[in-house]
Design a protein around this motif. Structure first.
Motif: not given
Length: 456
Positions: A60-63, A71-73
């Motif tokens: 879901y978040l990839k969208t 690459k996010l903390e």
């Protein structure tokens, strides 16, 4: 003091980094932060739910995030996961409250840019809704994302069980497990135990799987006088089946190998009427203490505990010492994903091969200390064929002095007889069969000394 979602963020981050079991860290967090009632329940739901649905949430978040998630903390990804989990799967808290609290946590832990990212992503999720998984062309990947299991594991299960049963299993793995307990027949019948629990506002019903079991419907079982008096042991219904499989007699000498934390050990002792002799061994001293605590609470006196490596059993005990041997072998634990959802993310296919070798060594060791005519029960809490049926078939190929027991089915509860595998004395329970743990049991008889000297 931190609120529930801050505690959840810290806890999920620690689980991701340390690969520690979520159930242990969750209990510690509840105690450390003095959480109880609704707050403890909400923390449990957020933590387990976020772990269970991890790759679905990432899908879901990839969208909504342009850069790769890795690459996010770490803490930012964890915060986004647990927030989207609440928005998608929980309905008691409004989306705006979830978003506002996530932004507050982001401001405390990071800087303005990060809080802006968190706010923007979550508001987009609120406005647009999460994407469908139906557009994923690869059906194995689609199932893995939809039911939130690793793709490699879903592929293995489809090869072993077919797609329909794999889907059923993955679906059940994402549901909360029931609390079940075993009645100590030396103290109470099932009916009396249920009635006494009712007097303490704990509602229970008889198990449909194990005759000694009950399933808790409501109430706090561990705080009840019935439990504290030693009339009950918290144990999964599938695990209780081992006691019927081994069927120890009052005058038997029994070895329980890899025995901690002692649920099966104490069940065997109860079935023996607190007579005979059980030697319970485990490699970890602190886990042996757990067995001893259970033995004392239940008032049992026929159990001796030893901290030792089961692989050295033949050095401590003479050959043909025991009438019956239980080897509840270490395994990948894929049958208990509902209770420990982090298992599915922390294991790789190489772990299956590694644990097989340990299981093989354990089988070799305990087979030597079993008497001719004696019974060997091998069990695991996994559903992997390589650790179960294939492991036993390889053992039988190496050991002509062992064969399938022949009377296994007659000792087992009627509920499981349809699942006993053909003419072999083995049972594979999948989690969806009874909403219990996935479990495997094989029952072998030693018919002669190693080398073929017939004695019976």
């Amino acid at each position: 003091m931190k609120n529930v979602r801050e505690v959840a963020t810290d806890l999920l981050l620690k689980i991701d980094r340390s690969q520690a079991y979520s159930n242990l860290l969750l209990n510690q967090a509840i105690q450390k932060n003095n959480l109880s009632g609704k707050d403890a329940a909400l923390l449990t739901e957020i933590v387990y739910g976020t772990i269970q649905r991890k790759n679905t949430l990432d899908h879901y978040l990839k969208t909504f995030i342009k850069k790769p998630l890795n690459k996010l903390e770490d803490w930012v990804l964890v915060l986004l996961r647990l927030s989207v989990y609440q928005m998608v799967y929980l309905d008691r808290v409004p989306d705006h409250a979830i978003i506002n609290e996530a932004v507050v946590i982001a401001k405390k832990r990071g800087h303005k840019g990060i809080s802006g990212l968190v706010n923007g992503v979550l508001r987009n999720v609120q406005r647009k809704g999460v994407p469908s998984v139906g557009s994923i062309a690869d059906h194995r990947l689609q199932l893995a994302i939809e039911c939130s299991h690793p793709e490699w594991l879903v592929g293995r299960w489809i090869d072993q069980f077919g797609e329909e049963r794999t889907r059923e299993m993955c679906t059940v793995n994402n549901t909360p497990p029931s609390v079940t307990a075993r009645v100590n027949r030396l103290k109470h019948s099932v009916e009396v135990a249920i009635e006494r629990l009712k007097n303490e506002s704990v509602e229970a019903e008889p198990s449909k799987l194990a005759p000694d079991g009950i399933r808790i419907l409501s109430g706090n079982l561990p705080k009840s006088n019935v439990y504290e008096s030693g009339a009950l042991t918290i144990q999964d219904e599938s695990s209780m089946l081992v006691g019927y499989a081994l069927d120890p007699q009052p005058d038997d000498r029994v070895l329980d190998a890899c025995a901690a934390p002692g649920g099966k050990t104490t069940h065997l002792a109860e079935r023996m009427g607190n007579q005979g002799e059980i030697t319970a061994i485990d490699i970890h001293e602190h886990k042996v203490k757990l067995i001893e605590e259970q033995v004392e609470r239940l008032g049992l006196t026929n159990i001796e505990t030893i901290a030792m490596d089961t692989r050295k059993a033949a050095k401590l005990f003479k050959e043909e010492t025991f009438d019956r041997v239980l080897l509840d072998a270490p395994c990948t634990g894929f049958g208990v994903i509902r209770r420990k959802p982090d298992i599915k993310w922390g294991k790789q296919s190489e772990d299956i091969e590694r644990i097989q070798k340990v299981q093989e060594e354990l089988l070799e060791a305990v087979s030597r200390v079993l008497k001719v005519g004696g019974l060997l029960v091998y069990s695991t809490c996994t559903i992997e064929a390589e650790e179960n049926n294939s492991q036993i078939e390889r053992f039988l190929d190496r050991h002509p002095e062992f064969e399938w027991d022949g009377s296994f089915s007659s000792r087992m509860p009627a509920s499981v007889k349809p699942y006993i595998l053909g003419t072999k004395d083995e049972l594979q329970i999948l989690p969806q069969y009874f909403n219990s743990d996935g479990f495997y049991i094989a029952c072998l008889r030693k018919t002669s000394k190693k080398g073929g000297d017939e004695t019976c």
